[in-house]
Design a protein around this motif. Structure first.
Motif, PDB file in Angstrom:
ATOM      1  N   THR A 110       0.841  -1.190   0.000  1.00  0.00           N
ATOM      2  CA  THR A 110       0.000   0.000   0.000  1.00  0.00           C
ATOM      3  C   THR A 110       0.879   1.244   0.000  1.00  0.00           C
ATOM      4  O   THR A 110       1.895   1.292   0.689  1.00  0.00           O
ATOM      5  N   GLY A 111       0.497   2.238  -0.780  1.00  0.00           N
ATOM      6  CA  GLY A 111       1.217   3.505  -0.815  1.00  0.00           C
ATOM      7  C   GLY A 111       0.419   4.597  -0.139  1.00  0.00           C
ATOM      8  O   GLY A 111      -0.807   4.623  -0.212  1.00  0.00           O
ATOM      9  N   ILE A 112       1.120   5.500   0.536  1.00  0.00           N
ATOM     10  CA  ILE A 112       0.495   6.648   1.195  1.00  0.00           C
ATOM     11  C   ILE A 112       1.092   7.911   0.569  1.00  0.00           C
ATOM     12  O   ILE A 112       2.305   8.123   0.630  1.00  0.00           O
ATOM     13  N   ILE A 113       0.238   8.710  -0.049  1.00  0.00           N
ATOM     14  CA  ILE A 113       0.705   9.896  -0.764  1.00  0.00           C
ATOM     15  C   ILE A 113       1.421  10.856   0.179  1.00  0.00           C
ATOM     16  O   ILE A 113       0.955  11.120   1.283  1.00  0.00           O
ATOM     17  N   THR A 114       2.597  11.327  -0.237  1.00  0.00           N
ATOM     18  CA  THR A 114       3.352  12.281   0.579  1.00  0.00           C
ATOM     19  C   THR A 114       3.645  13.580  -0.166  1.00  0.00           C
ATOM     20  O   THR A 114       3.747  14.623   0.464  1.00  0.00           O
ATOM     21  N   ARG A 115       3.824  13.512  -1.481  1.00  0.00           N
ATOM     22  CA  ARG A 115       4.151  14.712  -2.256  1.00  0.00           C
ATOM     23  C   ARG A 115       3.554  14.606  -3.649  1.00  0.00           C
ATOM     24  O   ARG A 115       3.355  13.509  -4.169  1.00  0.00           O
ATOM     25  N   ALA A 116       3.308  15.772  -4.250  1.00  0.00           N
ATOM     26  CA  ALA A 116       2.786  15.830  -5.619  1.00  0.00           C
ATOM     27  C   ALA A 116       3.468  16.991  -6.345  1.00  0.00           C
ATOM     28  O   ALA A 116       3.676  18.056  -5.763  1.00  0.00           O
ATOM     29  N   TYR A 117       3.810  16.754  -7.608  1.00  0.00           N
ATOM     30  CA  TYR A 117       4.487  17.774  -8.418  1.00  0.00           C
ATOM     31  C   TYR A 117       3.831  17.859  -9.785  1.00  0.00           C
ATOM     32  O   TYR A 117       3.437  16.842 -10.363  1.00  0.00           O
ATOM     33  N   ILE A 118       3.761  19.076 -10.316  1.00  0.00           N
ATOM     34  CA  ILE A 118       3.424  19.282 -11.723  1.00  0.00           C
ATOM     35  C   ILE A 118       4.734  19.597 -12.429  1.00  0.00           C
ATOM     36  O   ILE A 118       5.515  20.431 -11.961  1.00  0.00           O
ATOM     37  N   MET A 119       4.964  18.922 -13.544  1.00  0.00           N
ATOM     38  CA  MET A 119       6.189  19.093 -14.320  1.00  0.00           C
ATOM     39  C   MET A 119       5.815  19.621 -15.706  1.00  0.00           C
ATOM     40  O   MET A 119       5.566  18.841 -16.626  1.00  0.00           O
ATOM     41  N   PRO A 120       5.740  20.951 -15.880  1.00  0.00           N
ATOM     42  CA  PRO A 120       5.371  21.493 -17.188  1.00  0.00           C
ATOM     43  C   PRO A 120       6.551  21.475 -18.164  1.00  0.00           C
ATOM     44  O   PRO A 120       7.673  21.810 -17.783  1.00  0.00           O
ATOM     45  N   ARG A 121       6.276  21.079 -19.398  1.00  0.00           N
ATOM     46  CA  ARG A 121       7.305  21.152 -20.442  1.00  0.00           C
ATOM     47  C   ARG A 121       7.260  22.498 -21.148  1.00  0.00           C
ATOM     48  O   ARG A 121       8.235  22.907 -21.750  1.00  0.00           O
ATOM     49  N   VAL A 122       6.106  23.147 -21.111  1.00  0.00           N
ATOM     50  CA  VAL A 122       5.958  24.501 -21.652  1.00  0.00           C
ATOM     51  C   VAL A 122       5.333  25.369 -20.564  1.00  0.00           C
ATOM     52  O   VAL A 122       4.621  24.872 -19.691  1.00  0.00           O
ATOM     53  N   GLY A 123       5.613  26.657 -20.621  1.00  0.00           N
ATOM     54  CA  GLY A 123       5.047  27.574 -19.646  1.00  0.00           C
ATOM     55  C   GLY A 123       3.574  27.839 -19.931  1.00  0.00           C
ATOM     56  O   GLY A 123       3.129  27.786 -21.069  1.00  0.00           O
ATOM     57  N   VAL A 124       2.825  28.112 -18.875  1.00  0.00           N
ATOM     58  CA  VAL A 124       1.421  28.491 -18.982  1.00  0.00           C
ATOM     59  C   VAL A 124       1.241  29.764 -18.170  1.00  0.00           C
ATOM     60  O   VAL A 124       1.497  29.780 -16.964  1.00  0.00           O
TER      61      VAL A 124
END
Length: 128
Positions: A31-45
Motif C-alpha cells: 500500500t502507498g500513502i501519498i506524501t508529495r505531488a508535483y506538476i512538471m510542465p514542459r511549456v510555460g502556462v
C-alpha cells in the motif's frame, strides 16, 4: 527517494484549447500513502483569469490536489517542477492506494484554454 518510496508518473498531457485525462494503476503489492505531488510542465502556462487550465489528481474518488493557472493560482514555468499542496481534508485511508487501484490525472480548461504540455508526479511512502 528512499527505498520505502515509490512514484506514479502520469503520461504527458497536452493540448491547446483542449481537455485531457488519463489514469495510472498502482502496480506495487504494498500500500502507498501519498506524501508529495508535483506538476512538471514542459511549456510555460501564463496566469490568466479567463483562459486557464485546472490540473487535478484523484485517487479513491478524492482530489489529491487541484492547481488552476488563474491569477490567484499562478502560472506554470517551463521545465520547473512545482510542488503541490496535498488537500488538507484527506486523511487516513483516503491517502492510501492499493495494488490495482487507479489514480486519475486531468486537465480542464476555462475560456479558450492555453496551450499546455505537462505531466504529474506523485510520491508515495510504502505502508508498514
Amino acid at each position: 527517494m528512499s527505498i520505502a518510496e515509490r512514484v506514479l508518473v502520469s503520461p504527458v498531457m497536452s493540448g491547446s484549447d483542449a481537455v485531457d485525462a488519463t489514469s495510472v494503476v498502482w502496480p506495487y503489492t504494498d500500500t502507498g500513502i501519498i506524501t508529495r505531488a508535483y506538476i512538471m510542465p514542459r511549456v510555460g502556462v501564463s496566469a490568466d483569469n479567463t483562459n486557464n487550465i485546472t490540473i487535478t489528481a484523484t485517487q479513491n474518488s478524492q482530489n489529491i490536489f487541484s492547481k488552476q493557472t488563474n491569477v490567484a493560482g499562478g502560472a506554470l514555468t517551463a521545465d520547473t517542477a512545482e510542488e503541490q499542496t496535498i488537500l488538507a481534508a484527506l486523511d487516513g485511508e483516503e491517502l492510501e492506494v492499493e495494488k490495482g487501484e487507479s489514480v486519475t490525472f486531468a486537465v480542464a480548461k476555462s475560456g479558450t484554454g492555453p496551450a499546455y504540455e505537462l505531466h504529474v508526479v506523485l510520491v508515495y511512502r510504502l505502508a508498514n
